[in-house]
Structure formats: structure tokens, C-alpha cells
Design a protein around this motif. Structure first.
Motif, PDB file in Angstrom:
ATOM      1  N   UNK A   1      19.290  14.725  -7.786  1.00  0.00           N
ATOM      2  CA  UNK A   1      19.056  13.860  -6.627  1.00  0.00           C
ATOM      3  C   UNK A   1      20.347  13.460  -5.904  1.00  0.00           C
ATOM      4  N   UNK A   2      21.425  13.022  -6.602  1.00  0.00           N
ATOM      5  CA  UNK A   2      22.609  12.602  -5.847  1.00  0.00           C
ATOM      6  C   UNK A   2      23.175  13.680  -4.933  1.00  0.00           C
ATOM      7  N   UNK A   3      23.104  14.947  -5.355  1.00  0.00           N
ATOM      8  CA  UNK A   3      23.634  16.015  -4.513  1.00  0.00           C
ATOM      9  C   UNK A   3      22.744  16.284  -3.313  1.00  0.00           C
ATOM     10  N   UNK A   4      21.481  15.846  -3.375  1.00  0.00           N
ATOM     11  CA  UNK A   4      20.542  16.093  -2.283  1.00  0.00           C
ATOM     12  C   UNK A   4      20.338  14.876  -1.391  1.00  0.00           C
ATOM     13  N   UNK A   5      20.466  13.686  -1.968  1.00  0.00           N
ATOM     14  CA  UNK A   5      20.274  12.450  -1.207  1.00  0.00           C
ATOM     15  C   UNK A   5      21.596  11.798  -0.804  1.00  0.00           C
ATOM     16  N   UNK A   6      22.708  12.225  -1.449  1.00  0.00           N
ATOM     17  CA  UNK A   6      24.012  11.697  -1.077  1.00  0.00           C
ATOM     18  C   UNK A   6      24.368  10.407  -1.787  1.00  0.00           C
ATOM     19  N   UNK A   7      25.539   9.880  -1.444  1.00  0.00           N
ATOM     20  CA  UNK A   7      26.017   8.626  -2.006  1.00  0.00           C
ATOM     21  C   UNK A   7      25.166   7.466  -1.497  1.00  0.00           C
ATOM     22  N   UNK A   8      25.160   6.381  -2.281  1.00  0.00           N
ATOM     23  CA  UNK A   8      24.336   5.238  -1.911  1.00  0.00           C
ATOM     24  C   UNK A   8      24.802   4.619  -0.606  1.00  0.00           C
ATOM     25  N   UNK A   9      23.829   4.362   0.261  1.00  0.00           N
ATOM     26  CA  UNK A   9      24.058   3.617   1.490  1.00  0.00           C
ATOM     27  C   UNK A   9      23.070   2.459   1.516  1.00  0.00           C
ATOM     28  N   UNK A  10      23.578   1.262   1.731  1.00  0.00           N
ATOM     29  CA  UNK A  10      22.769   0.041   1.681  1.00  0.00           C
ATOM     30  C   UNK A  10      22.449  -0.468   3.081  1.00  0.00           C
ATOM     31  N   UNK A  11      21.217  -0.938   3.245  1.00  0.00           N
ATOM     32  CA  UNK A  11      20.854  -1.635   4.478  1.00  0.00           C
ATOM     33  C   UNK A  11      21.317  -3.076   4.396  1.00  0.00           C
ATOM     34  N   UNK A  12      21.569  -3.664   5.540  1.00  0.00           N
ATOM     35  CA  UNK A  12      21.932  -5.083   5.560  1.00  0.00           C
ATOM     36  C   UNK A  12      20.686  -5.916   5.223  1.00  0.00           C
ATOM     37  N   UNK A  13      20.876  -7.026   4.500  1.00  0.00           N
ATOM     38  CA  UNK A  13      19.722  -7.845   4.103  1.00  0.00           C
ATOM     39  C   UNK A  13      18.858  -8.286   5.279  1.00  0.00           C
ATOM     40  N   UNK A  14      19.503  -8.643   6.401  1.00  0.00           N
ATOM     41  CA  UNK A  14      18.724  -9.095   7.555  1.00  0.00           C
ATOM     42  C   UNK A  14      17.794  -8.026   8.078  1.00  0.00           C
ATOM     43  N   UNK A  15      18.238  -6.752   8.058  1.00  0.00           N
ATOM     44  CA  UNK A  15      17.386  -5.662   8.524  1.00  0.00           C
ATOM     45  C   UNK A  15      16.191  -5.467   7.592  1.00  0.00           C
ATOM     46  N   UNK A  16      16.451  -5.578   6.292  1.00  0.00           N
ATOM     47  CA  UNK A  16      15.369  -5.433   5.313  1.00  0.00           C
ATOM     48  C   UNK A  16      14.330  -6.525   5.514  1.00  0.00           C
ATOM     49  N   UNK A  17      14.788  -7.765   5.623  1.00  0.00           N
ATOM     50  CA  UNK A  17      13.860  -8.887   5.753  1.00  0.00           C
ATOM     51  C   UNK A  17      13.098  -8.824   7.075  1.00  0.00           C
ATOM     52  N   UNK A  18      13.733  -8.289   8.110  1.00  0.00           N
ATOM     53  CA  UNK A  18      13.021  -8.130   9.381  1.00  0.00           C
ATOM     54  C   UNK A  18      11.865  -7.145   9.223  1.00  0.00           C
ATOM     55  N   UNK A  19      12.101  -6.057   8.485  1.00  0.00           N
ATOM     56  CA  UNK A  19      11.024  -5.095   8.263  1.00  0.00           C
ATOM     57  C   UNK A  19       9.922  -5.708   7.405  1.00  0.00           C
ATOM     58  N   UNK A  20      10.299  -6.476   6.381  1.00  0.00           N
ATOM     59  CA  UNK A  20       9.307  -7.144   5.541  1.00  0.00           C
ATOM     60  C   UNK A  20       8.443  -8.071   6.393  1.00  0.00           C
ATOM     61  N   UNK A  21       9.076  -8.875   7.242  1.00  0.00           N
ATOM     62  CA  UNK A  21       8.313  -9.807   8.081  1.00  0.00           C
ATOM     63  C   UNK A  21       7.413  -9.063   9.059  1.00  0.00           C
ATOM     64  N   UNK A  22       7.903  -7.940   9.590  1.00  0.00           N
ATOM     65  CA  UNK A  22       7.077  -7.152  10.514  1.00  0.00           C
ATOM     66  C   UNK A  22       5.827  -6.633   9.821  1.00  0.00           C
ATOM     67  N   UNK A  23       5.967  -6.200   8.569  1.00  0.00           N
ATOM     68  CA  UNK A  23       4.808  -5.728   7.817  1.00  0.00           C
ATOM     69  C   UNK A  23       3.835  -6.871   7.552  1.00  0.00           C
ATOM     70  N   UNK A  24       4.366  -8.027   7.145  1.00  0.00           N
ATOM     71  CA  UNK A  24       3.504  -9.185   6.870  1.00  0.00           C
ATOM     72  C   UNK A  24       2.769  -9.608   8.142  1.00  0.00           C
ATOM     73  N   UNK A  25       3.458  -9.543   9.277  1.00  0.00           N
ATOM     74  CA  UNK A  25       2.805  -9.882  10.551  1.00  0.00           C
ATOM     75  C   UNK A  25       1.644  -8.947  10.844  1.00  0.00           C
ATOM     76  N   UNK A  26       1.690  -7.723  10.300  1.00  0.00           N
ATOM     77  CA  UNK A  26       0.610  -6.755  10.479  1.00  0.00           C
ATOM     78  C   UNK A  26      -0.514  -6.948   9.448  1.00  0.00           C
TER      79      UNK A  26
END
Length: 504
Positions: free
Chosen positions: A173-198
Motif C-alpha cells: 500500500x505505501x508504494x501505491x498510496x504514497x506518504x501520509x498526507x493529513x487534512x486540516x481538522x477544520x476541513x474534516x469537521x466541515x465535511x462531518x457537519x455537511x453530512x450531518x446536515x444531510x
């Protein structure tokens, strides 16, 4: 494009193999195609205009499975002028142009780092009447910025990171997906809230190694903080995550799980082997005692926690004593479920060239003993729940025998599968029909190794917005950013002009 063509949009199917990452990537692929003007074909449609294979490269037979399916499509495509076949995912990242060499009727090959290019590549291949192969070496845009067609009204995947910094010798997997890249917490929580709103009630935070989240921006406690922040999202009833790595699992995450009411007391913690020697050969940077110590602390904080795992049998050099140690750890850990695998070589991994590759019959015999051990324990653990009342989030597609037995199915808060009777005519105690996405409380009457039954009428039934959406046939969609990708069919109406900051 002609008016007739515009009035008959091209249809598509996405066929997914592999892990939760691939399932979520397929939601993005569907979202991209929807937004580009394609229409999803019915599952029974044998002649969609576009078929996309989202592939996995982890198991040994992944290649055979893909090329077998491509072979079955060759005569279908010959009978269907204009049909296109696209191959993406981990196997595409690995095999690249080899796919088109082996299956020249494939139109598009795209990798794990450029899902967003698919509509462009399909259009280019159609225009040029030639195969398009585009594989990027690293991620250019975090995939969660892409439009996503969610498959569930009640539960959603939310990626918090992609890639992996570990170097397990069995894993490609690491050779196919690459090194870890993290999303910013605010972006994650925005997506969570958008899903809950749905109307979504449950989210699963998704990453190759979720509890190393924060490594890219230098906060080793970031994952525990993220779990606690999810606890502040109003309307979010369940939070899960997968998969953590024992080497990065810290006590602050245990505390966050125990202290945040909507974080479910379920934990998937891959073991892989109970032998320290095998773990060392696997380059898994923990040992059995550390693993069991984590399990012990989780259960001390959450006695009701259900813990699941992954185990590989037959890793190169595994002795009978090594295997017995794995059985010992399984007996001590008391897993509620285990995903068990026979080791298979993956070209490009260090383990594939190791000495001590085991005969198939040895691996098979150990595998059968492991299955028997796991099922004895999971059955015993499930029996402890007979007579207990559980909260079930009603699901769709979890119970293969539901139609015949008159039951519905769903997941308890601890992740266990529950098949439950619905009461008179499925009315759920007089509150109306029970629907996927609704919540019931019911009493367990029977336990099996892999599921629980509740054969009395539900004690309560709560109708939810997720259930309303399921009844209306409406799935959540998160828009993302289309990145200027082309569309097919009639163009959308131009938006009304805006002024000020909103125009930028």
C-alpha cells in the motif's frame, strides 16, 4: 454534441474491490461522473456506457480477478459501440501501462493520486479513439475536495489522511498510496457537519493509519483532539474510525473514546501476528505484550468495548511455535471479530523474496485452526449479550436472509451485526414502518459467532431524517470542487451574477 445525444446522457457503473479506502474512493468516482453529466446505470444493466473498475492490489488473486472481469467485458464492448472501460485504484497504480498491453480494449487507466482526472481522460480517450494512461507519483489534490456521491443515507466515510509512512514488509500500500498526507481538522469537521446536515447519523474517520494523524503538521495528539471535536457536532450520533496502528496508539485516544459520548466503543486494532519474531520480520514496530497492554487499557476504560482485528497466517519463516503464540494472543484478547488472511506474495514487497516461504498445505491447516479458535471466542463473547438491550442503527444490505426470515438488520453501537424482528407487519411499535437509517432498541435473544438475533418486537423505534432520506430514495451528496473538469450532456444554467467577496 447533438441534441439527441444530450437528451440521452451516458450511463456508468463503478465496480469496487478492496478496502474501505476503495469504497470511499468509488463514492468520489461516482460523484465526479454525476457532476460531469453521466447517469448511474442500474445494477442489472448489462450495457452501461462506462464501466469503472476501482481495484485492489493487496491480495494475490487481485490481478487474476481484474483481468478475468476485463475479459468478460470484451465481447460486451464489441456489441456496444462507444462503450468505455476504465481501470483505477491500487492495481492500476502498480501495473500502469501493462493493463492496456494485456487488455487493449481498456480505454482509460488512472492511479490512486489522480481520481479527479477520470472525466477528462474518458473524454480524451473518446475524442482520440485511443487509450489514455495517466499515473501520478504523488497526490496533487486531497481527494475529499472532489464531489462525492454517498452510498448511504445514514453513515458516511470521512477521510482524515491518505497514504502511509509505515514499511511493513508484507504490504504494497505505501508504494501505491504514497506518504501520509493529513487534512486540516477544520476541513474534516466541515465535511462531518455537511453530512450531518444531510441527515447522516454516523461517520467513520478513515485513514491508512488514523492515529498517526497530525504527523504532517506536528501534533501527535491531533487524533484524540479530532475525536473530541466530533463530540461537539450536534446531531452526530456515532463516530467510528479505522484503522489505527498499535505503535501509534496512545492513552489520550483511549480517554477521548471513553469520554466522548458519540464515539462508539468499538476498536479495530490490527494484530497481524502474536509472535514477536514474526512481528519483527513483518517490520511491525510493536510486540505482543505492548499490543495486549493496549487492549487491557481500552477495556479498563470501556468494559463494553468490542475489539476486532486483522491476522495473517503463514508469513515467511512462521514456525508452529510462532503460530501457537498467535492463538495465545487471540485467546487473551477476546476479539469480537477477526479478519483472517493467508499470507500471499505481493511482487514489490520485501516479504515476497524472503526465505522460508511456507507450503500452501501448512498455511491452510493453520488458517483453519485459527478460524476455529476465533469463532469459539467470538461465539462465547456474543453469548454474553443474550438478554441485553442494544441500540441498532438500521442498515440496508447487511442481512442476506432478511427477506426470508422477516427480519431487518443493523449495527449495534459496538459494531456487532444484529438481525431483529420488526414487530407486527414491520410497524416498529406503531410508529410507522422501520426504515434504513432509523434507530431501534431491541433485546438480544440468540447469539451466533458472527451475528446476534433479536426475535421479540423492538422496545422502541425512532424515525430519523436518515430514514426519511432512505424512504425518499435520496442519498447525501457532498459537492467538493470539480476542478474545471469537462461535462457531457446539456450545459448547466449559468449562475446568477454575484457581487462583492462571493464572486471571488
Amino acid at each position: 454534441m447533438t441534441t439527441a445525444a444530450a437528451s440521452s446522457p451516458r450511463t456508468y457503473q463503478v465496480r469496487t474491490y478492496g478496502c474501505q479506502m476503495n469504497v470511499h474512493d468509488s463514492e468520489r468516482i461516482s460523484g465526479l461522473l454525476d457532476q460531469a453529466g453521466y447517469v448511474r446505470a442500474a445494477e442489472a444493466d448489462d450495457n452501461p456506457d462506462v464501466v469503472v473498475f476501482n481495484t485492489c492490489a493487496v491480495r494475490e488473486n487481485a490481478d487474476n480477478r481484474l483481468y478475468g472481469n476485463l475479459g468478460h467485458l470484451r465481447p460486451v464492448k464489441a456489441r456496444h459501440p462507444g462503450m468505455q472501460i476504465a481501470v483505477g485504484g491500487c492495481l492500476a497504480q502498480k501495473d500502469r501501462g501493462e493493463i492496456v498491453r494485456k487488455a487493449p480494449w481498456v480505454d482509460v487507466v488512472f492511479g490512486t493520486h489522480n481520481i479527479g482526472s477520470l472525466p477528462v481522460l474518458l473524454e480524451r480517450a473518446r475524442h482520440n479513439a485511443a487509450a489514455e494512461v495517466e499515473i501520478l507519483e504523488s497526490l496533487e489534490v486531497f481527494p475529499s475536495t472532489l464531489p462525492t456521491r454517498r452510498e448511504s443515507t445514514y453513515a458516511g466515510w470521512v477521510s482524515i489522511s491518505v497514504g502511509c509512512n509505515n514499511t511493513c514488509t508484507f504490504c504494497i500500500v505505501p508504494s501505491l498510496r504514497g506518504k501520509e498526507k493529513d487534512r486540516r481538522p477544520g476541513d474534516i469537521l466541515s465535511e462531518v457537519r455537511a453530512l450531518v446536515d444531510e441527515g447522516v447519523l454516523e461517520v467513520t474517520l478513515l485513514g491508512q493509519n488514523v492515529n498517526s494523524y497530525g504527523v504532517e503538521f506536528g501534533d501527535r495528539l491531533a487524533f484524540g483532539k479530532l475525536l473530541r471535536a466530533c463530540g461537539d457536532v450536534e446531531g452526530l450520533e456515532r463516530v467510528r474510525f479505522t484503522s489505527p496502528h498499535p505503535k501509534d496508539f496512545t492513552d489520550d485516544v483511549i480517554a477521548a473514546m471513553a469520554e466522548t459520548p458519540n464515539v462508539c466503543h468499538s476498536l479495530h486494532m490490527p494484530l497481524q501476528s502474536g509472535s514477536d519474531d514474526v512481528l519483527r520480520a513483518m517490520r511491525r514496530s510493536y510486540r505482543a505484550d505492548r499490543y495486549l497492554g493496549i487492549i487491557s487499557r481500552v477495556r479498563a476504560a470501556m468494559p463494553d468495548a468490542a475489539i476486532t482485528t486483522d491476522i495473517i497466517v503463514g508469513f515467511p519463516g512462521e514456525t508452529e511455535a510462532d503460530f501457537e503464540r498467535t492463538l495465545d494472543v487471540v485467546r487473551e484478547a477476546r476479539f469480537s471479530s477477526a479478519f483472517t488472511f493467508q499470507y500471499s506474495k505481493r511482487p514489490g514487497t520485501p516479504a515476497a523474496t524472503m526465505d522460508g516461504q511456507l507450503p500452501k498445505q501448512v498455511v491452510q491447516e493453520r488458517y483453519e485452526r485459527l478460524i476455529a479458535c476465533v469463532e469459539e471466542i467470538t461465539w462465547a463473547e456474543n453469548k454474553k449479550l443474550v438478554g441485553e438491550t442494544v441500540e441498532v442503527l438500521v442498515a440496508v444490505g447487511e442481512g442476506r436472509k432478511d427477506e426470508r426470515t422477516g427480519r431487518m438488520s443493523g449495527r449495534a453501537r459496538d459494531g456487532r451485526l444484529v438481525h431483529f424482528a420488526t414487530g407486527a407487519a414491520g410497524q416498529g411499535g406503531g410508529t410507522g414502518p422501520i426504515r434504513p437509517g432509523d434507530v431501534v432498541h431491541t433485546t438480544i435473544t440468540y447469539a451466533a459467532p458472527h451475528h446476534l438475533n433479536a426475535d421479540g418486537a423492538p422496545l422502541s423505534h425512532r424515525r430519523t431524517r436518515a430514514g426519511d432520506a432512505a424512504e425518499a430514495g435520496r442519498a447525501p451528496r457532498t459537492p467538493g470542487v470539480l476542478l474545471g473538469l469537462p461535462t457531457i450532456g446539456a450545459p448547466a444554467a449559468a449562475p446568477a451574477p454575484t457581487t462583492g467577496c462571493a464572486a471571488h
